[in-house]
Design a protein around this motif. Structure first.
Motif, PDB file in Angstrom:
ATOM      1  N   GLU A  32       0.815  -1.205   0.000  1.00 54.39           N
ATOM      2  CA  GLU A  32       0.000   0.000   0.000  1.00 54.39           C
ATOM      3  C   GLU A  32       0.855   1.265   0.000  1.00 54.39           C
ATOM      4  OE1 GLU A  32      -3.972   1.685   2.323  1.00 54.39           O
ATOM      5  OE2 GLU A  32      -2.741   0.104   3.217  1.00 54.39           O
ATOM      6  N   LEU A  33       2.016   1.226   0.701  1.00 57.90           N
ATOM      7  CA  LEU A  33       2.896   2.381   0.752  1.00 57.90           C
ATOM      8  C   LEU A  33       3.388   2.780  -0.640  1.00 57.90           C
ATOM      9  CD1 LEU A  33       5.000   1.559   3.955  1.00 57.90           C
ATOM     10  CD2 LEU A  33       3.173   3.277   3.707  1.00 57.90           C
ATOM     11  N   ARG A  34       3.748   1.798  -1.480  1.00 55.77           N
ATOM     12  CA  ARG A  34       4.226   2.080  -2.843  1.00 55.77           C
ATOM     13  C   ARG A  34       3.133   2.753  -3.655  1.00 55.77           C
ATOM     14  NH1 ARG A  34       6.861  -2.985  -5.673  1.00 55.77           N
ATOM     15  NH2 ARG A  34       6.959  -1.367  -7.322  1.00 55.77           N
ATOM     16  N   VAL A  35       1.909   2.305  -3.464  1.00 54.48           N
ATOM     17  CA  VAL A  35       0.806   2.889  -4.229  1.00 54.48           C
ATOM     18  C   VAL A  35       0.559   4.326  -3.796  1.00 54.48           C
ATOM     19  CG1 VAL A  35      -1.658   2.678  -4.793  1.00 54.48           C
ATOM     20  CG2 VAL A  35      -0.231   0.618  -4.565  1.00 54.48           C
ATOM     21  N   LYS A  36       0.586   4.561  -2.480  1.00 52.53           N
ATOM     22  CA  LYS A  36       0.329   5.905  -1.978  1.00 52.53           C
ATOM     23  C   LYS A  36       1.433   6.867  -2.361  1.00 52.53           C
ATOM     24  CE  LYS A  36      -2.759   4.797   1.850  1.00 52.53           C
ATOM     25  NZ  LYS A  36      -2.979   4.858   3.306  1.00 52.53           N
ATOM     26  N   ASN A  37       2.667   6.352  -2.507  1.00 55.27           N
ATOM     27  CA  ASN A  37       3.766   7.217  -2.934  1.00 55.27           C
ATOM     28  C   ASN A  37       3.526   7.788  -4.328  1.00 55.27           C
ATOM     29  OD1 ASN A  37       5.267   7.076  -0.578  1.00 55.27           O
ATOM     30  ND2 ASN A  37       6.442   5.284  -1.270  1.00 55.27           N
ATOM     31  N   LYS A  38       2.709   7.102  -5.114  1.00 56.21           N
ATOM     32  CA  LYS A  38       2.369   7.582  -6.456  1.00 56.21           C
ATOM     33  C   LYS A  38       0.980   8.210  -6.475  1.00 56.21           C
ATOM     34  CE  LYS A  38       5.193   4.920  -9.624  1.00 56.21           C
ATOM     35  NZ  LYS A  38       5.174   4.179 -10.916  1.00 56.21           N
ATOM     36  N   ASN A  39       0.496   8.521  -5.272  1.00 51.68           N
ATOM     37  CA  ASN A  39      -0.830   9.125  -5.146  1.00 51.68           C
ATOM     38  C   ASN A  39      -1.923   8.240  -5.731  1.00 51.68           C
ATOM     39  OD1 ASN A  39       0.216  11.510  -3.933  1.00 51.68           O
ATOM     40  ND2 ASN A  39       0.794  12.251  -5.986  1.00 51.68           N
ATOM     41  N   GLY A  40      -1.711   6.953  -5.582  1.00 53.10           N
ATOM     42  CA  GLY A  40      -2.687   5.994  -6.072  1.00 53.10           C
ATOM     43  C   GLY A  40      -3.565   5.458  -4.972  1.00 53.10           C
ATOM     44  N   ASN A  41      -4.379   4.433  -5.328  1.00 57.82           N
ATOM     45  CA  ASN A  41      -5.325   3.860  -4.374  1.00 57.82           C
ATOM     46  C   ASN A  41      -5.339   2.343  -4.533  1.00 57.82           C
ATOM     47  OD1 ASN A  41      -7.293   3.765  -2.383  1.00 57.82           O
ATOM     48  ND2 ASN A  41      -8.961   3.932  -3.889  1.00 57.82           N
ATOM     49  N   LEU A  42      -5.246   1.612  -3.411  1.00 55.13           N
ATOM     50  CA  LEU A  42      -5.296   0.143  -3.407  1.00 55.13           C
ATOM     51  C   LEU A  42      -6.526  -0.293  -2.625  1.00 55.13           C
ATOM     52  CD1 LEU A  42      -4.030  -2.624  -4.003  1.00 55.13           C
ATOM     53  CD2 LEU A  42      -2.761  -2.391  -1.844  1.00 55.13           C
ATOM     54  N   ASN A  43      -7.471  -0.921  -3.312  1.00 58.74           N
ATOM     55  CA  ASN A  43      -8.689  -1.421  -2.684  1.00 58.74           C
ATOM     56  C   ASN A  43      -8.553  -2.919  -2.449  1.00 58.74           C
ATOM     57  OD1 ASN A  43     -10.056   1.084  -2.771  1.00 58.74           O
ATOM     58  ND2 ASN A  43     -10.513   0.740  -4.958  1.00 58.74           N
ATOM     59  N   VAL A  44      -8.844  -3.363  -1.262  1.00 59.75           N
ATOM     60  CA  VAL A  44      -8.753  -4.781  -0.898  1.00 59.75           C
ATOM     61  C   VAL A  44     -10.147  -5.271  -0.522  1.00 59.75           C
ATOM     62  CG1 VAL A  44      -7.688  -6.482   0.609  1.00 59.75           C
ATOM     63  CG2 VAL A  44      -6.399  -4.438  -0.076  1.00 59.75           C
ATOM     64  N   ALA A  45     -10.618  -6.349  -1.184  1.00 55.39           N
ATOM     65  CA  ALA A  45     -11.932  -6.943  -0.896  1.00 55.39           C
ATOM     66  C   ALA A  45     -11.730  -8.407  -0.526  1.00 55.39           C
ATOM     67  CB  ALA A  45     -12.851  -6.816  -2.110  1.00 55.39           C
ATOM     68  N   ILE A  46     -11.887  -8.725   0.740  1.00 55.78           N
ATOM     69  CA  ILE A  46     -11.731 -10.097   1.233  1.00 55.78           C
ATOM     70  C   ILE A  46     -13.123 -10.724   1.321  1.00 55.78           C
ATOM     71  CG2 ILE A  46     -10.853 -11.546   3.089  1.00 55.78           C
ATOM     72  CD1 ILE A  46      -8.694  -9.983   1.656  1.00 55.78           C
ATOM     73  N   GLU A  47     -13.487 -11.527   0.335  1.00 46.33           N
ATOM     74  CA  GLU A  47     -14.832 -12.098   0.274  1.00 46.33           C
ATOM     75  C   GLU A  47     -14.842 -13.625   0.286  1.00 46.33           C
ATOM     76  OE1 GLU A  47     -16.825 -10.490  -3.083  1.00 46.33           O
ATOM     77  OE2 GLU A  47     -16.583  -8.380  -2.456  1.00 46.33           O
ATOM     78  N   ALA A  48     -13.687 -14.263   0.308  1.00 44.94           N
ATOM     79  CA  ALA A  48     -13.633 -15.736   0.303  1.00 44.94           C
ATOM     80  C   ALA A  48     -14.108 -16.273   1.642  1.00 44.94           C
ATOM     81  CB  ALA A  48     -12.218 -16.206   0.002  1.00 44.94           C
ATOM     82  N   GLN A  49     -15.159 -17.110   1.629  1.00 51.70           N
ATOM     83  CA  GLN A  49     -15.679 -17.700   2.849  1.00 51.70           C
ATOM     84  C   GLN A  49     -14.841 -18.895   3.291  1.00 51.70           C
ATOM     85  OE1 GLN A  49     -18.224 -16.301   4.572  1.00 51.70           O
ATOM     86  NE2 GLN A  49     -18.173 -14.687   2.994  1.00 51.70           N
ATOM     87  N   ASN A  50     -14.270 -19.599   2.316  1.00 58.43           N
ATOM     88  CA  ASN A  50     -13.384 -20.737   2.625  1.00 58.43           C
ATOM     89  C   ASN A  50     -12.041 -20.456   1.962  1.00 58.43           C
ATOM     90  OD1 ASN A  50     -12.157 -23.153   3.233  1.00 58.43           O
ATOM     91  ND2 ASN A  50     -13.391 -24.377   1.804  1.00 58.43           N
ATOM     92  N   PRO A  51     -11.125 -19.737   2.678  1.00 60.30           N
ATOM     93  CA  PRO A  51      -9.876 -19.285   2.048  1.00 60.30           C
ATOM     94  C   PRO A  51      -8.711 -20.255   2.195  1.00 60.30           C
ATOM     95  CG  PRO A  51     -10.098 -18.269   4.182  1.00 60.30           C
ATOM     96  CD  PRO A  51     -11.277 -19.182   4.037  1.00 60.30           C
ATOM     97  N   ILE A  52      -8.950 -21.473   2.694  1.00 57.87           N
ATOM     98  CA  ILE A  52      -7.849 -22.400   2.973  1.00 57.87           C
ATOM     99  C   ILE A  52      -7.474 -23.172   1.708  1.00 57.87           C
ATOM    100  CG2 ILE A  52      -7.020 -24.261   4.429  1.00 57.87           C
ATOM    101  CD1 ILE A  52      -7.705 -21.654   5.899  1.00 57.87           C
ATOM    102  N   ILE A  53      -6.197 -23.113   1.341  1.00 60.40           N
ATOM    103  CA  ILE A  53      -5.660 -23.905   0.226  1.00 60.40           C
ATOM    104  C   ILE A  53      -4.402 -24.618   0.693  1.00 60.40           C
ATOM    105  CG2 ILE A  53      -6.564 -22.298  -1.495  1.00 60.40           C
ATOM    106  CD1 ILE A  53      -3.633 -21.370  -1.919  1.00 60.40           C
ATOM    107  N   LYS A  54      -3.945 -25.579  -0.121  1.00 58.23           N
ATOM    108  CA  LYS A  54      -2.701 -26.278   0.183  1.00 58.23           C
ATOM    109  C   LYS A  54      -1.679 -25.920  -0.886  1.00 58.23           C
ATOM    110  CE  LYS A  54      -0.798 -30.768   1.452  1.00 58.23           C
ATOM    111  NZ  LYS A  54      -1.070 -32.217   1.669  1.00 58.23           N
ATOM    112  N   GLY A  55      -0.579 -25.288  -0.450  1.00 64.16           N
ATOM    113  CA  GLY A  55       0.429 -24.881  -1.416  1.00 64.16           C
ATOM    114  C   GLY A  55       1.632 -24.289  -0.724  1.00 64.16           C
TER     115      GLY A  55
END
Length: 523
Positions: free
Chosen positions: A387-410
């Motif tokens: 987020e800091l890199r984006v704000k340094n360029k006067n940008g915007n980072l939107n984060v949407a956490i909508e996964a109800q089952n976020p568990i994966i194996k990897g």
């Protein structure tokens, strides 16, 4: 290899391949024609044999009629024929009457002996015996001659009887001269003898005035054309010439039969020809791919040289400034130059590490540490750092956490690097003020990670190539965006190694969206 040389090679290969294909086609056609000619000869042998058997069958029936006395016309009766030989003696001449069927040779000899004894008083016994032997020999010759003449006479009468009977048969309709059952039997027998095991139909046709008319034969006798029909004239030995009656055969499944008969030769030839075409096309594709890869590698080397040269030049310049006595070596200046050297060194190290990491990955020596982890937490951590890199360029980072089952194996480290690469690309290819959105969700048994920007976008013709190694979308100036063209190639390989998929949606000057589908752990 130059483009002109490559095109010349392709043209020559295409010419040679076309020649080989034409030769193969000619050989296939020749083999097919030979097999068809052989089949035609077999059918001709069948027809000739059947026609001859019909002729023989008619003669046998005629002989039976002759023996039963059922002969047409008035023939003169046979009679007795006598032979009257003339024999000259020394004391005169005598005419003898000889009947082969009547009379006695011994009595005749007695008469001759008495005649010669009375007429010749001075003849000795030897002379008499010699004369008797000559007379007996003459009688034997006359008897043999008479027998031969009688046999010839009988043969002549038989020939006359058959000729008249044959002439009378020629006036009968063809259906009366041929026994249908006998014809079917002879056809089946002739087919078996000539090795033809194929369904057939026959018909006896009359061709008066050039118009064919079926007299009798199999039902549904309907050949496709004259080429499929095999005719032969019936009763070719008639005295007044063969009537326009023909025995015709056709085979409904002839084409398939001939194809199967020549398949031993044709099928391998066709397979080899198609293999040759496939190898040719594949070779051309490999040549173009290698040429394209060579061009990409050349661009990569040029770009890498520039990317490595920039931090090296910066480090070198900062070092010279520290060594140069004309610059005041204040703590602030030293701190500033040290910071530049440190940053450029990290940048250089990062670029070298990325190249080495890709080389290791391509050689299959990269090892993964699979474990279950929470994608939502990983995305939250990445977004916080980025987020800091984006704000340094006067940008915007939107984060949407909508996964109800976020568990994966990897491998969490590599998946994190994948997300960083996508975010880094979104930054580099965004416009003046970056607008980036990162999303997690569940869809059809997958955890989906999406990174979307509103940057310059990717043209449709380049979208299928962006995951290739060293490939960079042309933007007018090769160096206006930093990188080696390895980021998306690395992303694709990591996602594939986790049995996932990656999709791209993009439009020029509207932005790009990357979506990663990773199998979720079932609850």
């Amino acid at each position: 290899m130059s483009r002109k040389m490559l095109l010349t090679l392709i043209v020559l290969m295409a010419f040679v391949l076309s020649g080989l294909i034409l030769v193969q086609v000619y050989l296939i056609k020749t083999a097919s024609d030979i097999r068809e000619e052989q089949f035609k000869q077999q059918v001709s042998n069948v027809l000739h044999r059947v026609v001859e058997q019909l002729e023989i069958h008619e003669r046998m029936e005629a002989r039976f009629d002759v023996e039963q006395g059922r002969l047409p016309g008035n023939l003169p009766p046979s009679g007795d024929y006598n032979i009257f030989p003339r024999n000259n003696m020394s004391q005169g001449s005598v005419r003898f009457k000889l009947s082969i069927t009547e009379g006695s040779v011994i009595e005749t000899f007695s008469e001759i002996f008495q005649f010669q004894t009375d007429s010749t008083q001075n003849t000795d016994t030897n002379h008499i015996n010699r004369t008797l032997s000559e007379i007996l020999q003459g009688f034997d010759d006359m008897r043999n001659f008479n027998t031969i003449q009688e046999q010839r006479r009988e043969q002549w009468w038989n020939d006359m009887r058959w000729r008249n009977y044959k002439i009378s048969l020629e006036d009968r309709p063809v259906e009366e001269r041929i026994d249908t059952l006998h014809l079917r039997q002879e056809l089946a027998k002739a087919m078996a003898e000539n090795g033809i095991n194929l369904e057939y139909k026959f018909a006896v046709k009359n061709s008066n005035l050039g118009k064919d008319q079926i007299v009798f034969g199999d039902k549904y006798y309907n050949p496709g054309g004259r080429r499929d029909e095999y005719p032969l004239a019936l009763f070719p030995y008639d005295y007044y010439g063969a009537k326009p009656n023909y025995l015709n055969i056709y085979f409904p499944k002839r084409s398939g039969y001939l194809l199967r008969a020549t398949s031993i030769t044709i099928i391998p030839t066709i397979i080899l020809t198609f293999l040759l075409i496939g190898i040719f096309v594949y070779t051309i594709m490999v040549i173009f791919k290698q040429k394209k890869l060579s061009m990409i590698k050349n661009d990569f080397i040029n770009n890498m040289t520039h990317e490595l040269k920039t931090p090296i030049s910066t480090i070198s310049l900062a070092s010279q400034m520290l060594e140069d006595g004309s610059i005041t070596n204040t703590p602030k200046t030293i701190e500033h130059l040290s910071k530049i050297i440190n940053q450029e060194s990290k940048r250089l190290s990062f670029q070298v590490e990325k190249v080495l990491q890709m080389a290791v990955f391509n050689e299959g020596r990269l090892k993964f540490k699979f474990k279950e982890f929470d994608v939502n937490k990983m995305i939250g951590s990445v977004a916080g750092n980025f987020e800091l890199r984006v704000k340094n360029k006067n940008g915007n980072l939107n984060v949407a956490i909508e996964a109800q089952n976020p568990i994966i194996k990897g491998d969490e480290v590599h998946i994190t690097n994948v997300v960083f690469n996508l975010l880094d690309n979104a930054m580099k290819y965004s416009k003046e003020f970056p607008e980036i959105k990162i999303l997690t969700e569940n869809k059809n048994g997958f955890v989906v990670i999406s990174v979307e920007d509103k940057g310059i976008g990717i043209a449709k013709e380049h979208q299928s190539q962006i995951f290739d190694r060293f490939y960079r979308v042309p933007t007018g100036n090769v160096h206006n965006v930093k990188g080696f063209g390895l980021g998306l190639s690395y992303v694709k390989k990591i996602v594939d190694s986790h049995n996932g998929t990656i999709k791209v949606e993009s439009a020029l000057n509207k932005g790009t969206k990357f979506s990663i589908f990773l199998p979720q752990i079932k609850e």
